[in-house]
Design a protein around this motif. Structure first.
Motif, short mmCIF file in Angstrom:
data_model
loop_
_atom_site.label_atom_id
_atom_site.label_comp_id
_atom_site.label_asym_id
_atom_site.label_seq_id
_atom_site.Cartn_x
_atom_site.Cartn_y
_atom_site.Cartn_z
N ALA A 1 0.83 -1.20 0.00
CA ALA A 1 0.00 0.00 0.00
C ALA A 1 0.87 1.26 0.00
N LEU A 2 1.92 1.25 0.80
CA LEU A 2 2.84 2.38 0.87
C LEU A 2 3.51 2.62 -0.49
N TYR A 3 4.01 1.57 -1.09
CA TYR A 3 4.69 1.69 -2.39
C TYR A 3 3.74 2.23 -3.45
N ARG A 4 2.51 1.72 -3.45
CA ARG A 4 1.53 2.18 -4.43
C ARG A 4 1.09 3.61 -4.16
N ALA A 5 1.03 4.01 -2.91
CA ALA A 5 0.69 5.40 -2.59
C ALA A 5 1.78 6.34 -3.11
N GLN A 6 3.03 5.95 -2.91
CA GLN A 6 4.15 6.74 -3.45
C GLN A 6 4.03 6.82 -4.97
N LEU A 7 3.75 5.69 -5.60
CA LEU A 7 3.62 5.64 -7.05
C LEU A 7 2.46 6.51 -7.52
N THR A 8 1.35 6.48 -6.81
CA THR A 8 0.19 7.30 -7.18
C THR A 8 0.58 8.78 -7.22
N GLY A 9 1.25 9.24 -6.19
CA GLY A 9 1.67 10.64 -6.15
C GLY A 9 2.65 10.99 -7.25
N ASP A 10 3.61 10.10 -7.50
CA ASP A 10 4.60 10.38 -8.53
C ASP A 10 3.96 10.40 -9.92
N LEU A 11 3.04 9.48 -10.17
CA LEU A 11 2.34 9.46 -11.46
C LEU A 11 1.50 10.72 -11.63
N ALA A 12 0.82 11.12 -10.57
CA ALA A 12 0.00 12.33 -10.64
C ALA A 12 0.86 13.54 -10.97
N ARG A 13 1.98 13.66 -10.29
CA ARG A 13 2.87 14.81 -10.51
C ARG A 13 3.57 14.75 -11.86
N ALA A 14 3.70 13.54 -12.42
CA ALA A 14 4.32 13.38 -13.74
C ALA A 14 3.31 13.61 -14.86
N GLY A 15 2.05 13.90 -14.50
CA GLY A 15 1.03 14.15 -15.52
C GLY A 15 0.35 12.91 -16.05
N ARG A 16 0.54 11.79 -15.38
CA ARG A 16 -0.06 10.51 -15.80
C ARG A 16 -1.32 10.26 -14.97
N ALA A 17 -2.32 11.12 -15.18
CA ALA A 17 -3.50 11.16 -14.31
C ALA A 17 -4.29 9.85 -14.30
N ASP A 18 -4.56 9.27 -15.46
CA ASP A 18 -5.34 8.03 -15.48
C ASP A 18 -4.62 6.90 -14.77
N GLU A 19 -3.34 6.79 -15.01
CA GLU A 19 -2.54 5.75 -14.36
C GLU A 19 -2.47 6.00 -12.85
N ALA A 20 -2.34 7.25 -12.46
CA ALA A 20 -2.32 7.59 -11.04
C ALA A 20 -3.65 7.22 -10.39
N ALA A 21 -4.74 7.51 -11.06
CA ALA A 21 -6.06 7.19 -10.52
C ALA A 21 -6.23 5.68 -10.37
N ALA A 22 -5.80 4.93 -11.36
CA ALA A 22 -5.91 3.46 -11.28
C ALA A 22 -5.09 2.92 -10.12
#
Length: 125
Positions: free
Chosen positions: A46-67
């Motif tokens: 969960a921690l790793y995916r939360a980190q990934l969610t934030g990084d994807l969001a900040r990288a402009g990968r909104a759909d991937e971040a949301a998933a």
């Protein structure tokens, strides 16, 4: 120290790149961390995916971040962590301007409706 393996090193590298503002590179390492993490370690995943969610969001990968955010919410039905919830809230704030996209809107709604005691829990049909 059974959890300190290659997945943990990938997460640490992701966190370093994230701190430096290189979110695409952070996301690459975050993806590796989640792929390498043993599913037995639910909190770490969960921690790793939360980190990934934030990084994807900040990288402009909104759909991937949301998933990925949805995956975190799924895990948070079994894990209690204010740290992870805080990371996910930060990602949600970054995604808010993209709320017009269906995947992002779905994640933001689910995140907002998640009860504090059981984040991500969905009502039974």
């Amino acid at each position: 120290m059974s959890f300190f393996r290659e997945a943990e090193l990938e997460l640490l590298e992701a966190q370093c790149w994230s701190a430096l503002g290189d979110w695409s590179r952070a996301a690459r390492h975050g993806r590796r961390a989640t792929a390498l993490q043993d599913a037995h370690f639910t909190r770490n995943l969960a921690l790793y995916r939360a980190q990934l969610t934030g990084d994807l969001a900040r990288a402009g990968r909104a759909d991937e971040a949301a998933a990925t955010g949805h995956q975190v919410l799924d895990l948070l039905t079994r894990v209690q962590s204010s740290r992870i919830r805080g990371m996910l809230a930060g990602a949600a704030r970054v995604l808010e301007p993209r709320a017009g996209a269906a995947q992002v809107a779905s994640f933001l709604t689910r995140h907002q409706e998640s009860p504090p005691g059981r984040p991500g829990a969905r009502p039974e049909p």
